[in-house]
Design a protein around this motif. Structure first.
Motif, PDB file in Angstrom:
ATOM      1  N   CYS A  25       0.721  -1.062  -0.076  1.00 47.89           N
ATOM      2  CA  CYS A  25       0.102  -0.035   0.077  1.00 47.89           C
ATOM      3  C   CYS A  25       0.752   1.170  -0.274  1.00 47.89           C
ATOM      4  O   CYS A  25       2.092   1.306   0.418  1.00 47.89           O
ATOM      5  N   VAL A  26       0.178   2.241  -0.525  1.00 48.91           N
ATOM      6  CA  VAL A  26       0.992   3.680  -0.156  1.00 48.91           C
ATOM      7  C   VAL A  26      -0.003   4.445   0.621  1.00 48.91           C
ATOM      8  O   VAL A  26      -1.088   4.190   0.662  1.00 48.91           O
ATOM      9  N   GLU A  27       0.655   5.609   1.233  1.00 47.80           N
ATOM     10  CA  GLU A  27       0.018   6.433   2.081  1.00 47.80           C
ATOM     11  C   GLU A  27       0.169   7.708   1.509  1.00 47.80           C
ATOM     12  O   GLU A  27       0.989   8.192   0.948  1.00 47.80           O
ATOM     13  N   LEU A  28      -1.062   8.815   1.874  1.00 48.43           N
ATOM     14  CA  LEU A  28      -1.096  10.015   1.121  1.00 48.43           C
ATOM     15  C   LEU A  28      -1.274  10.927   2.607  1.00 48.43           C
ATOM     16  O   LEU A  28      -1.755  10.734   3.473  1.00 48.43           O
ATOM     17  N   TRP A  29      -0.391  12.113   2.454  1.00 49.67           N
ATOM     18  CA  TRP A  29      -0.447  13.344   3.359  1.00 49.67           C
ATOM     19  C   TRP A  29      -0.777  14.240   2.456  1.00 49.67           C
ATOM     20  O   TRP A  29      -0.102  14.707   1.533  1.00 49.67           O
ATOM     21  N   ARG A  30      -1.750  15.256   2.890  1.00 44.74           N
ATOM     22  CA  ARG A  30      -1.933  16.353   2.200  1.00 44.74           C
ATOM     23  C   ARG A  30      -2.034  17.543   3.107  1.00 44.74           C
ATOM     24  O   ARG A  30      -2.532  17.524   4.030  1.00 44.74           O
ATOM     25  N   GLY A  31      -1.234  18.572   2.654  1.00 45.79           N
ATOM     26  CA  GLY A  31      -1.177  19.885   3.144  1.00 45.79           C
ATOM     27  C   GLY A  31      -1.555  20.914   2.290  1.00 45.79           C
ATOM     28  O   GLY A  31      -2.328  20.670   1.552  1.00 45.79           O
ATOM     29  N   PRO A  32      -1.785  22.085   2.976  1.00 46.28           N
ATOM     30  CA  PRO A  32      -2.523  23.205   2.105  1.00 46.28           C
ATOM     31  C   PRO A  32      -2.001  23.606   0.875  1.00 46.28           C
ATOM     32  O   PRO A  32      -2.531  23.743  -0.133  1.00 46.28           O
ATOM     33  N   MET A  34       1.246  21.361  -0.288  1.00 44.04           N
ATOM     34  CA  MET A  34       1.951  20.183  -0.853  1.00 44.04           C
ATOM     35  C   MET A  34       1.330  19.198  -0.400  1.00 44.04           C
ATOM     36  O   MET A  34       0.378  18.905   0.529  1.00 44.04           O
ATOM     37  N   ALA A  35       1.725  17.812  -1.163  1.00 47.89           N
ATOM     38  CA  ALA A  35       1.241  16.680  -0.683  1.00 47.89           C
ATOM     39  C   ALA A  35       2.348  15.512  -1.003  1.00 47.89           C
ATOM     40  O   ALA A  35       3.420  15.855  -1.769  1.00 47.89           O
ATOM     41  N   ALA A  36       2.341  14.304  -0.178  1.00 48.17           N
ATOM     42  CA  ALA A  36       3.421  13.626  -0.194  1.00 48.17           C
ATOM     43  C   ALA A  36       2.760  12.106  -0.359  1.00 48.17           C
ATOM     44  O   ALA A  36       1.795  11.871   0.283  1.00 48.17           O
ATOM     45  N   VAL A  37       3.367  11.307  -0.951  1.00 52.77           N
ATOM     46  CA  VAL A  37       3.099   9.819  -0.888  1.00 52.77           C
ATOM     47  C   VAL A  37       4.309   8.971  -0.465  1.00 52.77           C
ATOM     48  O   VAL A  37       5.489   9.263  -0.616  1.00 52.77           O
ATOM     49  N   ARG A  38       3.992   7.861   0.285  1.00 52.26           N
ATOM     50  CA  ARG A  38       4.908   7.161   0.861  1.00 52.26           C
ATOM     51  C   ARG A  38       4.655   5.699   0.683  1.00 52.26           C
ATOM     52  O   ARG A  38       3.508   5.278   0.810  1.00 52.26           O
TER      53      ARG A  38
END
Length: 64
Positions: A25-32, A34-38
């Motif tokens: 699986c991948v995980e997603l973080w979203r900020g105002p 930028m976003a990141a996938v790990r």
């Protein structure tokens, strides 16, 4: 490893509700801005950083 974008220590990473209970699986973080996938198996590893607007467009396109 230092992140290329400032991700808060208490960031809420999300895994897709369509992910199985396996480890692929991948995980997603979203900020105002930028976003990141790990990789969920390697949370301290490398990130893919993207503009938040690009991630929003991707989610809207794939989610249909």
């Amino acid at each position: 490893m230092q992140s290329p974008i400032p991700i808060p220590d208490n960031a809420k990473w999300r895994k897709s509700t369509k992910s199985d209970q396996g480890e692929n699986c991948v995980e997603l973080w979203r900020g105002p801005q930028m976003a990141a996938v790990r990789d969920s198996k390697n949370a301290a590893g490398r990130l893919l950083a993207l503009p938040a607007s690009a991630v929003e467009s991707l989610i809207n396109t794939v989610g249909k």
